[in-house]
Design an enzyme around this catalytic site. Structure first.
Site, PDB file in Angstrom:
ATOM      1  N   SER A  93       0.809  -1.222   0.000  1.00 20.43           N
ATOM      2  CA  SER A  93       0.000   0.000   0.000  1.00 20.43           C
ATOM      3  C   SER A  93       0.838   1.266   0.000  1.00 20.43           C
ATOM      4  CB  SER A  93      -0.940   0.005   1.214  1.00 20.43           C
ATOM      5  OG  SER A  93      -0.199  -0.069   2.423  1.00 20.43           O
ATOM      6  N   ILE A  94       2.033   1.214   0.569  1.00 18.14           N
ATOM      7  CA  ILE A  94       2.878   2.410   0.598  1.00 18.14           C
ATOM      8  C   ILE A  94       3.322   2.771  -0.818  1.00 18.14           C
ATOM      9  CG2 ILE A  94       4.981   3.436   1.566  1.00 18.14           C
ATOM     10  CD1 ILE A  94       4.688   1.583   3.937  1.00 18.14           C
TER      11      ILE A  94
END
Length: 329
Positions: A38-39
């Site tokens: 997700s980063i």
């Protein structure tokens, strides 16, 4: 002295290979792939590190986002042949691998489903790096076959099949699920670690964890149902960061120790992390700066890369076709 000389020759070879791919006729604008969780997935948001990279390399490289929220390295392995097919004619000039934040979720806590033991995490990263190197070498083998198919060599699904060789020597490098042509006559690859000098691979450690920030986020999100124990700890995540850096050194690829870098700043917990894990605008800036630094050290510097088409200042208003003749015609 011999070791230093060999290392210098390897750096020069890598630089030449990358520059050849950047300036090559077949790759007008090379790809830079961002692969992660997700980063990475969020990195194209306003102020994100991926968006900043795309802006920095505008008209010189296409920054391709391949981020998958919630993924760990175990699940990421299932994506490799889809995202980086061995038969690709245009492998990335650079790939960042930014995984580990989910692997480091604690067993027995609310995110246990994502947990991957640190030794398996390292082995999964090894498989990812190995696949990237082999996928790029398969592309080189494809070109070799196209130019030398009279020798009876076929390349099928990334595997070099030698039907008949009258001169030279062919060696196939085996992997868990695929093979690639690694040495033949004047294509000489001496080890799996050096199987693809042209793709710049950068391992990025997970960021540090602000445990109180994670607890605050849980209370705000789940209210009374929030867990009373953090699902991640900074100490445990540090072990994954250490493993990532160790593996990068072992495989001879570049790395960014984000876990350590962020903690060099006082108040990093709130400055760089918005919920104890995911990045603020300032946190994204740190990732961007560190990645660009590594790219420049590896000769992927925008100042040395050409535009895909002429700059407007090079176009003669009365004779515009002249500026495009060399590049396009």
């Amino acid at each position: 002295m011999v070791a230093d000389s060999d290392h210098s020759r390897r750096k020069v070879s890598e630089s030449e290979s990358i520059q050849n791919q950047i300036h090559g006729e077949e790759t007008m604008r090379p790809n830079i792939v961002l692969f992660g969780d997700s980063i990475t997935q969020e990195s194209f948001r306003s102020g994100g590190w991926g968006a900043s990279l795309a802006d920095t390399y505008s008209r010189k490289a296409d920054v391709v986002l391949r981020g998958y929220g919630g993924y760990n390295t175990r699940w990421a392995l299932f994506l490799l042949h889809h995202l980086f097919p061995l038969g690709s004619t245009k492998p990335p000039v650079a790939t960042t691998i930014f995984l580990g934040a989910n692997d480091a979720a604690l067993a027995g806590r609310t995110s246990e489903r994502q947990h991957v033991p640190v030794e398996e995490y390292k082995e999964n990263l090894r498989k990812i790096v190995r696949h990237l190197k082999l996928s790029n070498q398969a592309q080189a083998a494809n070109k070799f076959v196209e130019n030398h198919n009279k020798n009876g060599i076929e390349l099928t699904n990334g595997r070099a099949v030698v039907n008949e060789i009258t001169s030279g020597r062919a060696t196939v490098l085996e992997s868990t699920s695929f093979s690639c042509l690694c040495t033949f006559h004047f294509i000489i690859i001496v080890s799996p670690q050096e199987c693809s000098p042209t793709m710049l691979i950068v391992l990025i450690t997970p960021p540090p964890i602000d445990e109180e920030g994670r607890m605050e986020y849980a209370r705000e999100t789940y209210g009374e149902k929030a867990t009373t124990l953090p699902e991640r700890t900074n100490e445990t995540t540090g072990g994954y960061a250490k493993g990532c850096i160790e593996l990068a050194g072992e495989l001879g690829v570049r790395s960014v120790n984000l876990w350590s870098k962020m903690q060099e700043t006082d108040g990093w917990q709130k400055k760089y992390l918005r919920d104890g894990l995911h990045l603020t605008a300032e946190g994204n800036a740190v990732v961007f700066e560190e990645v660009v630094k590594v790219f420049k050290e590896a000769w992927l510097d925008t100042s040395e890369m050409p535009y895909d088409f002429p700059h407007h200042s090079e176009i003669d208003g009365k004779n515009p076709e002249k500026a495009f003749q060399q590049k396009c015609l």
